[in-house]
Design a protein around this motif. Structure first.
Motif, mmCIF file in Angstrom:
data_model
loop_
_atom_site.group_PDB
_atom_site.id
_atom_site.type_symbol
_atom_site.label_atom_id
_atom_site.label_comp_id
_atom_site.label_asym_id
_atom_site.label_seq_id
_atom_site.Cartn_x
_atom_site.Cartn_y
_atom_site.Cartn_z
ATOM 1 N N VAL A 132 0.868 -1.183 0.000
ATOM 2 C CA VAL A 132 0.000 0.000 0.000
ATOM 3 C C VAL A 132 0.903 1.231 0.000
ATOM 4 C CG1 VAL A 132 -1.721 1.281 1.346
ATOM 5 C CG2 VAL A 132 -1.806 -1.209 1.306
ATOM 6 N N GLU A 133 0.583 2.210 -0.811
ATOM 7 C CA GLU A 133 1.384 3.438 -0.832
ATOM 8 C C GLU A 133 1.319 4.132 0.534
ATOM 9 O OE1 GLU A 133 3.257 4.145 -3.191
ATOM 10 O OE2 GLU A 133 2.335 4.062 -5.168
ATOM 11 N N PRO A 134 2.397 4.737 0.982
ATOM 12 C CA PRO A 134 2.421 5.331 2.333
ATOM 13 C C PRO A 134 1.370 6.423 2.527
ATOM 14 C CG PRO A 134 4.626 5.307 1.360
ATOM 15 C CD PRO A 134 3.690 4.839 0.298
ATOM 16 N N TRP A 135 0.958 7.093 1.454
ATOM 17 C CA TRP A 135 -0.048 8.150 1.589
ATOM 18 C C TRP A 135 -1.477 7.591 1.559
ATOM 19 C CZ3 TRP A 135 3.599 7.868 -2.308
ATOM 20 C CH2 TRP A 135 3.166 7.378 -3.538
ATOM 21 N N ASP A 136 -1.615 6.295 1.298
ATOM 22 C CA ASP A 136 -2.953 5.693 1.264
ATOM 23 C C ASP A 136 -3.317 5.018 2.575
ATOM 24 O OD1 ASP A 136 -3.655 6.487 -1.240
ATOM 25 O OD2 ASP A 136 -2.839 4.710 -2.234
ATOM 26 N N ILE A 137 -2.510 5.217 3.602
ATOM 27 C CA ILE A 137 -2.819 4.571 4.876
ATOM 28 C C ILE A 137 -2.552 5.602 5.977
ATOM 29 C CG2 ILE A 137 -0.529 3.447 5.067
ATOM 30 C CD1 ILE A 137 -2.066 0.981 6.157
ATOM 31 N N ALA A 138 -3.591 5.878 6.787
ATOM 32 C CA ALA A 138 -3.472 6.944 7.794
ATOM 33 C C ALA A 138 -4.390 6.637 8.969
ATOM 34 C CB ALA A 138 -3.871 8.280 7.166
ATOM 35 N N THR A 139 -4.116 7.260 10.090
ATOM 36 C CA THR A 139 -4.960 7.079 11.274
ATOM 37 C C THR A 139 -6.318 7.769 11.031
ATOM 38 O OG1 THR A 139 -4.252 9.147 12.247
ATOM 39 C CG2 THR A 139 -2.911 7.215 12.776
ATOM 40 N N LYS A 140 -7.238 7.586 11.982
ATOM 41 C CA LYS A 140 -8.565 8.231 11.828
ATOM 42 C C LYS A 140 -8.436 9.748 11.756
ATOM 43 C CE LYS A 140 -11.758 4.839 13.604
ATOM 44 N NZ LYS A 140 -10.934 3.850 14.325
ATOM 45 N N GLN A 141 -7.375 10.262 12.393
ATOM 46 C CA GLN A 141 -7.166 11.724 12.366
ATOM 47 C C GLN A 141 -6.470 12.158 11.065
ATOM 48 O OE1 GLN A 141 -6.089 9.761 15.142
ATOM 49 N NE2 GLN A 141 -8.118 10.209 15.981
ATOM 50 N N GLY A 142 -6.168 11.197 10.222
ATOM 51 C CA GLY A 142 -5.519 11.528 8.947
ATOM 52 C C GLY A 142 -4.010 11.694 9.062
ATOM 53 N N THR A 143 -3.431 11.291 10.197
ATOM 54 C CA THR A 143 -1.981 11.434 10.372
ATOM 55 C C THR A 143 -1.291 10.100 10.085
ATOM 56 O OG1 THR A 143 -2.292 10.946 12.700
ATOM 57 C CG2 THR A 143 -2.141 13.277 12.111
ATOM 58 N N PRO A 144 0.033 10.144 9.829
ATOM 59 C CA PRO A 144 0.750 8.878 9.609
ATOM 60 C C PRO A 144 0.797 8.049 10.895
ATOM 61 C CG PRO A 144 2.084 10.773 8.938
ATOM 62 C CD PRO A 144 0.896 11.323 9.640
ATOM 63 N N PHE A 151 -1.083 0.093 12.712
ATOM 64 C CA PHE A 151 -0.718 0.170 11.286
ATOM 65 C C PHE A 151 -1.053 -1.151 10.591
ATOM 66 C CE2 PHE A 151 2.340 -0.894 7.949
ATOM 67 C CZ PHE A 151 2.225 0.200 7.096
ATOM 68 N N TRP A 152 -0.685 -2.238 11.250
ATOM 69 C CA TRP A 152 -0.907 -3.584 10.695
ATOM 70 C C TRP A 152 -2.408 -3.861 10.585
ATOM 71 C CZ3 TRP A 152 -0.514 -7.390 7.762
ATOM 72 C CH2 TRP A 152 -0.586 -8.744 8.102
ATOM 73 N N THR A 153 -3.171 -3.448 11.610
ATOM 74 C CA THR A 153 -4.630 -3.638 11.559
ATOM 75 C C THR A 153 -5.198 -2.885 10.352
ATOM 76 O OG1 THR A 153 -4.585 -3.681 13.954
ATOM 77 C CG2 THR A 153 -6.760 -3.421 12.949
ATOM 78 N N ALA A 154 -4.718 -1.653 10.171
ATOM 79 C CA ALA A 154 -5.235 -0.844 9.052
ATOM 80 C C ALA A 154 -4.806 -1.447 7.710
ATOM 81 C CB ALA A 154 -4.711 0.587 9.170
ATOM 82 N N LEU A 155 -3.586 -1.944 7.651
ATOM 83 C CA LEU A 155 -3.077 -2.513 6.392
ATOM 84 C C LEU A 155 -3.916 -3.723 5.951
ATOM 85 C CD1 LEU A 155 -0.791 -2.638 4.213
ATOM 86 C CD2 LEU A 155 0.515 -4.017 5.809
ATOM 87 N N ARG A 156 -4.302 -4.515 6.937
ATOM 88 C CA ARG A 156 -5.087 -5.720 6.613
ATOM 89 C C ARG A 156 -6.451 -5.394 6.029
ATOM 90 N NH1 ARG A 156 -3.632 -10.207 10.350
ATOM 91 N NH2 ARG A 156 -5.826 -10.687 10.346
#
Ligand SMILES: Cc1cc2nc3c(=O)[nH]c(=O)nc-3n(C[C@H](O)[C@H](O)[C@H](O)COP(=O)(O)OP(=O)(O)OC[C@H]3O[C@@H](n4cnc5c(N)ncnc54)[C@H](O)[C@@H]3O)c2cc1C
Length: 466
Positions: A132-144, A151-156
């Protein structure tokens, strides 16, 4: 005649699932490929061991590209000058490459892209090296992300694109000879140990999934066992991409549900690589700056003698010396031992993590712009989601736990071959007679420890907590 396309290869030395190459081959005209060993000042040049790998990998790729009608050129110099030159030489109307993610590399590529476009070329870049591109994955607040588990939960949850299936072929040409200059004398150990190139990468993955994955959760921590995939240099140079690994493991789990938990564990390690790239992309030069600023205020010790002993595997701490010798001889070190060697340097010896990171950069065949600095900072305690500063590995108890019979130590430190299991991780505590006998037999005496583990632990705690 149809217009030609130039593919600029970097960390993507493969045919399969290579989006820039696949896009180029969809056009009718000639396709040229170039690899530039970059000397641009703002970029981090490859280390010695990585260069040995690179040359073998390019030699293998050159043949595979030629079979598809693509001529590979190898150049050394400033890519900012060489790429526009190649565009002129090949009369390319299109230039394609797969992205890199370090801040300096991105700025560099953006400038080249702008200059080429100003000259009328069509330029496009693609993702070959991340799930996944680094800019396509972010916290709920939109931050890295700064912590691995969320991060792993979101990636899955993210859709992972299928690897590219069919790739067009142009009429075969004969493979050009590439001139890499003279191979260094020390390269022998690396070449003996590794099969290099895309075909080897595929074989290594398939053997790992067939034979080792089931025991991976247990065996991955045992340095004597060949219990990990050894995919790291193949991934580093993009001889295989993470999407190919992801789908191979997913298919295996679908066909053999008993492999689910081992497969998930393995994918979570691949996700650590993604996390390192997320940090590389979002943070400021992680090979030079501590992610936690206070670590750049620490008064690291300057001790060139100790640094040398560490580099040469002569610290007198067996598992550390075994790891450093494995690294020197094969260009690779087991993950658990990487943690122990890095901990001894940054905590017990209180030497700046950057000195260790640089040594690894020069000697690892998998020296990776994201994984290497992120992992060093993890061990030093200065990184995002790092081990806390007070967690200092004890190399004796770690050795006794993960190498209980000292097999790994004996493999790399022959001076200790005859030392009984009980003392193999702490030979200084054995009866001197035992050590004398062992050193007489091996012909070399094993050094006394260069640092007192207990006292240096206390020193590290008091310096690092400030
Ligand atoms: C101080 C230190 C420096 C390191 N430097 C590098 C480096 O330069 N290049 C590099 O690829 N790895 C580095 N690592 C991470 C890890 O040690 C290697 O990825 C792993 O040992 C490679 O062996 P393998 O392919 O058999 O791993 P496996 O266990 O089979 O894992 C499969 C893949 O997952 C990724 N992976 C596994 N563990 C980690 C991890 N902890 N962090 C990030 N990715 C991981 C790698 O891409 C690896 O190839 C470093 C770790 C430490 C502690």
């Amino acid at each position: 005649m149809a217009s030609s396309t130039l593919v600029w290869l970097r960390n993507d030395l493969r045919i399969a699932d290579n989006p820039a190459l696949a896009a180029a081959l969809r056009h009718e005209g000639p396709v040229h490929a170039v690899y530039v060993l970059e000397t641009d000042r703002e970029l981090r040049g490859l280390g010695g061991a990585a260069k040995v790998w690179l040359h073998e990998s390019l030699a293998a790729l050159s043949g595979a590209l030629a079979e598809r009608g693509v001529r590979l050129s190898f150049r050394e110099g400033e890519s900012g000058k060489i790429i526009p030159e190649m565009v002129r030489e090949t009369k390319a109307e299109r230039v394609y490459w797969n992205r890199r993610y370090d801040p300096a590399g991105r700025t560099h590529d953006a400038a080249i892209k702008t200059a080429l476009r100003a000259d009328g070329a069509e330029v496009a870049s693609f993702n070959a090296s991340l799930l996944v591109e680094p800019w396509d994955i972010a916290t709920k607040q939109g931050t890295p992300y700064g912590v691995f588990t969320p991060f792993w939960t979101a990636l899955r949850e993210k859709p992972i694109p299928d690897p590219i299936g069919r790739i067009e072929k142009h009429e075969a040409i004969s493979a050009p000879a590439l001139d890499f200059g003279k191979r260094p004398a020390w390269a022998g150990g690396i070449l003996e140990r590794w099969a290099i190139g895309e075909d080897a990468a595929k074989r290594v993955l398939s053997d790992f999934l067939d034979d080792l994955l089931a025991d991976y959760p247990n065996d991955r921590d045992l340095p004597r066992k060949d219990g990990t995939s050894r995919m790291s240099p193949h991934l580093r140079f993009g001889e295989i991409g993470p999407r190919q690994i992801w789908f191979a493991v997913r298919h295996l789990i679908d066909s053999k549900p008993s492999m689910a938990s081992a497969g998930e564990k393995f994918l979570s390690e691949v996700a650590w690589r993604e996390f390192s790239y997320h940090l590389l992309y979002h943070r400021d030069d992680i090979a030079r700056h501590s992610m936690q600023e206070r670590f750049d205020e620490i008064e690291w010790r300057s001790d060139s003698k100790a640094l040398k002993a560490w580099q040469k595997g002569q610290t007198g701490i067996p598992i550390v010396d075994a790891g450093m010798r494995q690294l020197w001889q094969t260009g690779w070190m087991h993950n658990r031992v990487r943690m122990l060697t890095a901990s001894l340097l940054t905590k017990n010896l209180l030497i700046d993590w950057r000195k260790g990171e640089n040594w690894f950069w020069d000697t690892l065949v998998d020296a990776d712009p994201a994984n290497n600095p992120a992992s060093w900072q993890w061990v030093a305690g200065s990184g995002a989601d790092a081990a806390p500063y007070f967690r200092i590995f004890n190399p004796v108890t770690q050795g006794e736990k993960f190498d209980p019979h000292g097999d790994y130590v004996r493999q790399w430190v022959p001076e200790l071959s005859d030392v009984p299991d009980k003392w193999v991780h702490k030979p200084w505590a054995a009866d001197p007679e035992i050590l004398n006998k062992a050193s007489l037999k091996s012909g070399t005496a094993y050094p006394a420890p260069i640092v007192d583990l207990k006292a240096s632990r206390e020193r590290a705690l008091s310096v690092l907590k400030r």
